[in-house]
Write a protein that holds these residues in place. Structure first.
Motif, PDB file in Angstrom:
ATOM      1  N   LEU A   1       0.584  25.870  -6.894  1.00 27.86           N
ATOM      2  CA  LEU A   1       1.016  24.709  -7.389  1.00 27.86           C
ATOM      3  C   LEU A   1       1.319  23.761  -6.248  1.00 27.86           C
ATOM      4  CD1 LEU A   1       1.356  22.751  -9.608  1.00 27.86           C
ATOM      5  CD2 LEU A   1       3.834  23.236  -9.513  1.00 27.86           C
ATOM      6  N   THR A   2       2.120  24.186  -5.085  1.00 31.17           N
ATOM      7  CA  THR A   2       2.365  23.478  -3.950  1.00 31.17           C
ATOM      8  C   THR A   2       1.162  23.172  -3.061  1.00 31.17           C
ATOM      9  OG1 THR A   2       4.559  24.224  -4.012  1.00 31.17           O
ATOM     10  CG2 THR A   2       3.821  23.293  -2.022  1.00 31.17           C
ATOM     11  N   GLN A   3       0.396  24.333  -2.814  1.00 35.41           N
ATOM     12  CA  GLN A   3      -0.807  24.236  -2.241  1.00 35.41           C
ATOM     13  C   GLN A   3      -1.653  23.305  -2.856  1.00 35.41           C
ATOM     14  OE1 GLN A   3      -1.527  26.293   0.751  1.00 35.41           O
ATOM     15  NE2 GLN A   3       0.700  26.366   0.457  1.00 35.41           N
ATOM     16  N   SER A   4      -1.947  23.413  -4.009  1.00 33.95           N
ATOM     17  CA  SER A   4      -2.797  22.371  -4.927  1.00 33.95           C
ATOM     18  C   SER A   4      -2.249  20.811  -4.491  1.00 33.95           C
ATOM     19  CB  SER A   4      -3.054  22.684  -6.302  1.00 33.95           C
ATOM     20  OG  SER A   4      -3.568  21.838  -6.824  1.00 33.95           O
ATOM     21  N   ALA A   5      -1.062  20.678  -4.608  1.00 38.62           N
ATOM     22  CA  ALA A   5      -0.532  19.431  -4.440  1.00 38.62           C
ATOM     23  C   ALA A   5      -0.577  19.033  -3.054  1.00 38.62           C
ATOM     24  CB  ALA A   5       1.054  19.443  -5.010  1.00 38.62           C
ATOM     25  N   ILE A   6      -0.472  20.020  -2.026  1.00 36.53           N
ATOM     26  CA  ILE A   6      -0.643  19.359  -0.815  1.00 36.53           C
ATOM     27  C   ILE A   6      -2.182  18.858  -0.493  1.00 36.53           C
ATOM     28  CG2 ILE A   6      -0.910  20.315   1.699  1.00 36.53           C
ATOM     29  CD1 ILE A   6       1.563  22.136   0.898  1.00 36.53           C
ATOM     30  N   GLN A   7      -2.979  19.602  -1.426  1.00 34.46           N
ATOM     31  CA  GLN A   7      -4.533  19.408  -1.136  1.00 34.46           C
ATOM     32  C   GLN A   7      -4.643  17.772  -1.686  1.00 34.46           C
ATOM     33  OE1 GLN A   7      -7.140  21.964  -2.553  1.00 34.46           O
ATOM     34  NE2 GLN A   7      -9.066  20.881  -2.073  1.00 34.46           N
ATOM     35  N   SER A   8      -4.078  17.417  -2.766  1.00 32.66           N
ATOM     36  CA  SER A   8      -4.058  16.159  -3.634  1.00 32.66           C
ATOM     37  C   SER A   8      -3.576  15.200  -2.726  1.00 32.66           C
ATOM     38  CB  SER A   8      -3.366  16.433  -4.903  1.00 32.66           C
ATOM     39  OG  SER A   8      -4.346  17.326  -6.023  1.00 32.66           O
ATOM     40  N   VAL A   9      -2.570  15.511  -2.320  1.00 38.36           N
ATOM     41  CA  VAL A   9      -1.509  14.497  -1.437  1.00 38.36           C
ATOM     42  C   VAL A   9      -2.445  14.018  -0.315  1.00 38.36           C
ATOM     43  CG1 VAL A   9       0.189  13.934   0.066  1.00 38.36           C
ATOM     44  CG2 VAL A   9       0.610  15.029  -2.157  1.00 38.36           C
ATOM     45  N   ARG A  10      -2.972  15.052   0.311  1.00 35.77           N
ATOM     46  CA  ARG A  10      -3.913  14.554   1.548  1.00 35.77           C
ATOM     47  C   ARG A  10      -5.015  13.775   1.092  1.00 35.77           C
ATOM     48  NH1 ARG A  10      -3.553  20.230   4.802  1.00 35.77           N
ATOM     49  NH2 ARG A  10      -1.626  19.991   6.200  1.00 35.77           N
ATOM     50  N   LYS A  11      -5.731  14.097  -0.102  1.00 39.23           N
ATOM     51  CA  LYS A  11      -6.909  13.296  -0.590  1.00 39.23           C
ATOM     52  C   LYS A  11      -6.407  11.907  -0.836  1.00 39.23           C
ATOM     53  CE  LYS A  11      -9.783  16.267  -2.750  1.00 39.23           C
ATOM     54  NZ  LYS A  11     -10.134  17.213  -3.835  1.00 39.23           N
ATOM     55  N   LEU A  12      -5.340  11.697  -1.535  1.00 46.32           N
ATOM     56  CA  LEU A  12      -4.784  10.370  -1.848  1.00 46.32           C
ATOM     57  C   LEU A  12      -4.634   9.554  -0.728  1.00 46.32           C
ATOM     58  CD1 LEU A  12      -2.300  11.096  -4.764  1.00 46.32           C
ATOM     59  CD2 LEU A  12      -4.394   9.902  -5.117  1.00 46.32           C
TER      60      LEU A  12
ATOM     61  N   GLU B   1       0.945  -1.213   0.138  1.00 47.30           N
ATOM     62  CA  GLU B   1       0.102   0.056   0.146  1.00 47.30           C
ATOM     63  C   GLU B   1       0.892   1.315   0.006  1.00 47.30           C
ATOM     64  OE1 GLU B   1      -3.923  -0.962   2.341  1.00 47.30           O
ATOM     65  OE2 GLU B   1      -2.109  -1.030   3.438  1.00 47.30           O
ATOM     66  N   ILE B   2       1.796   1.094   0.871  1.00 50.17           N
ATOM     67  CA  ILE B   2       2.828   2.541   0.906  1.00 50.17           C
ATOM     68  C   ILE B   2       3.486   2.722  -0.436  1.00 50.17           C
ATOM     69  CG2 ILE B   2       5.063   3.350   1.863  1.00 50.17           C
ATOM     70  CD1 ILE B   2       4.200   1.728   4.306  1.00 50.17           C
ATOM     71  N   LEU B   3       3.779   1.605  -1.173  1.00 46.31           N
ATOM     72  CA  LEU B   3       4.666   1.794  -2.373  1.00 46.31           C
ATOM     73  C   LEU B   3       3.614   2.277  -3.455  1.00 46.31           C
ATOM     74  CD1 LEU B   3       6.644  -1.512  -2.559  1.00 46.31           C
ATOM     75  CD2 LEU B   3       7.755   0.972  -2.609  1.00 46.31           C
ATOM     76  N   GLU B   4       2.582   1.614  -3.432  1.00 43.59           N
ATOM     77  CA  GLU B   4       1.342   2.279  -4.445  1.00 43.59           C
ATOM     78  C   GLU B   4       0.977   3.521  -4.111  1.00 43.59           C
ATOM     79  OE1 GLU B   4      -3.611   1.388  -5.403  1.00 43.59           O
ATOM     80  OE2 GLU B   4      -2.201  -0.237  -4.260  1.00 43.59           O
ATOM     81  N   LEU B   5       0.778   4.155  -2.981  1.00 46.14           N
ATOM     82  CA  LEU B   5       0.616   5.399  -2.598  1.00 46.14           C
ATOM     83  C   LEU B   5       1.823   6.305  -2.953  1.00 46.14           C
ATOM     84  CD1 LEU B   5      -1.240   7.432  -1.151  1.00 46.14           C
ATOM     85  CD2 LEU B   5      -0.065   6.944   0.849  1.00 46.14           C
ATOM     86  N   LYS B   6       2.863   5.907  -2.732  1.00 44.18           N
ATOM     87  CA  LYS B   6       4.233   6.540  -3.097  1.00 44.18           C
ATOM     88  C   LYS B   6       4.247   6.745  -4.537  1.00 44.18           C
ATOM     89  CE  LYS B   6       9.188   6.358  -3.315  1.00 44.18           C
ATOM     90  NZ  LYS B   6      10.232   5.010  -3.582  1.00 44.18           N
ATOM     91  N   GLU B   7       3.740   6.018  -5.463  1.00 47.58           N
ATOM     92  CA  GLU B   7       3.876   6.350  -6.804  1.00 47.58           C
ATOM     93  C   GLU B   7       2.563   7.347  -7.252  1.00 47.58           C
ATOM     94  OE1 GLU B   7       6.282   5.334  -9.069  1.00 47.58           O
ATOM     95  OE2 GLU B   7       7.178   4.649  -7.165  1.00 47.58           O
ATOM     96  N   LYS B   8       1.507   7.067  -6.465  1.00 47.07           N
ATOM     97  CA  LYS B   8       0.385   7.940  -6.695  1.00 47.07           C
ATOM     98  C   LYS B   8       0.798   9.661  -6.319  1.00 47.07           C
ATOM     99  CE  LYS B   8      -3.350   4.838  -6.513  1.00 47.07           C
ATOM    100  NZ  LYS B   8      -4.679   4.219  -5.586  1.00 47.07           N
TER     101      LYS B   8
END
Length: 177
Positions: free
Chosen positions: A125-136, A64-71
Motif C-alpha cells: 500500500l505504501t509503495q503504491s502510494a509513493i508511486q501515486s504521489v510522485r505521479k501527482l 498549486e501547493i494547496l491543491e496538490l496537498k489535497e490530491k
C-alpha cells in the motif's frame, strides 16, 4: 547425462527465481531488543509514524501547493499531509512567519510537505502510494525519505536482477564450456 540433469535442475531454479520475494525492509533483520527497534515500534504503534516521506515542491504557487496537498491526501495509503497551512493561514507571506517555521517548510524557491503513510515503508500500500504521489507531483516535485528510497532500491533491483542473472548464466556456460 550431465546436460539433461542441468536442464532438469534449471526448471525449478527458474520457477524459484520468479516466485521468491525479496525483503527490502532492513529493519526486519535487526534484533527487536535494540533501542532503535523499540523506538520504531513506539513510532508505529503510538504515533502511526512508521513511514514518513518528504515531498519537495519547486517553483509552485500557494494555490498549486494547496491543491496538490489535497490530491496527495486523497491517495490510498496516505494518512495525512502536513504543510504550513495546517499551522497558519497560507496567505501569510513566508517572510512574516517565525524563523523556525519558515526554515521548516521553505527554502529559496521550494517548499516542503510531510507525507505520513498509513502502513510501513515496505508494505504494498505504501509503495503504491509513493508511486501515486510522485505521479501527482509531476515536474519539480521530489519525494524523499526512507520509504521512497526503499521503493527506488526495490525498483532498481527488480530492473537489474534479470540482467545480472543472464550475465551469470552466460559466463557460467562459457567457463564450463
Amino acid at each position: 547425462l550431465i546436460l539433461i540433469a542441468a536442464l532438469a535442475l534449471a526448471v525449478p531454479a527458474v520457477v524459484g527465481f520468479f516466485n521468491t520475494g525479496i525483503n527490502y525492509d532492513i529493519l526486519s533483520y535487526l534484533p527487536q531488543h535494540l533501542d532503535s527497534m523499540k523506538g520504531e515500534i513506539v513510532l508505529d504503534k503510538e504515533y502511526g509514524d512508521a513511514s514518513i516521506g518528504i515531498l519537495i515542491l519547486e517553483g509552485k504557487k500557494t494555490a498549486e501547493i494547496l491543491e496538490l496537498k489535497e490530491k496527495v491526501r486523497a491517495v490510498p495509503g496516505v494518512a495525512s499531509v502536513i504543510w504550513v497551512s495546517d499551522l497558519v493561514d497560507p496567505q501569510v507571506p513566508p517572510e512574516m512567519l517565525p524563523e523556525t517555521l519558515r526554515e521548516g517548510f521553505y527554502s529559496k524557491d521550494s517548499t516542503r510537505l510531510i507525507v505520513r503513510f498509513k502502513e510501513g515503508g515496505t508494505s504494498q500500500l505504501t509503495q503504491s502510494a509513493i508511486q501515486s504521489v510522485r505521479k501527482l507531483g509531476g515536474q519539480g516535485a521530489y519525494l524523499s525519505g526512507a520509504s521512497a528510497i526503499m521503493k527506488d532500491t526495490k525498483d532498481l533491483a527488480d530492473k537489474e536482477t534479470p540482467l545480472y542473472v543472464l550475465l551469470a548464466v552466460v559466463f557460467s556456460v562459457i567457463i564450463l564450456s
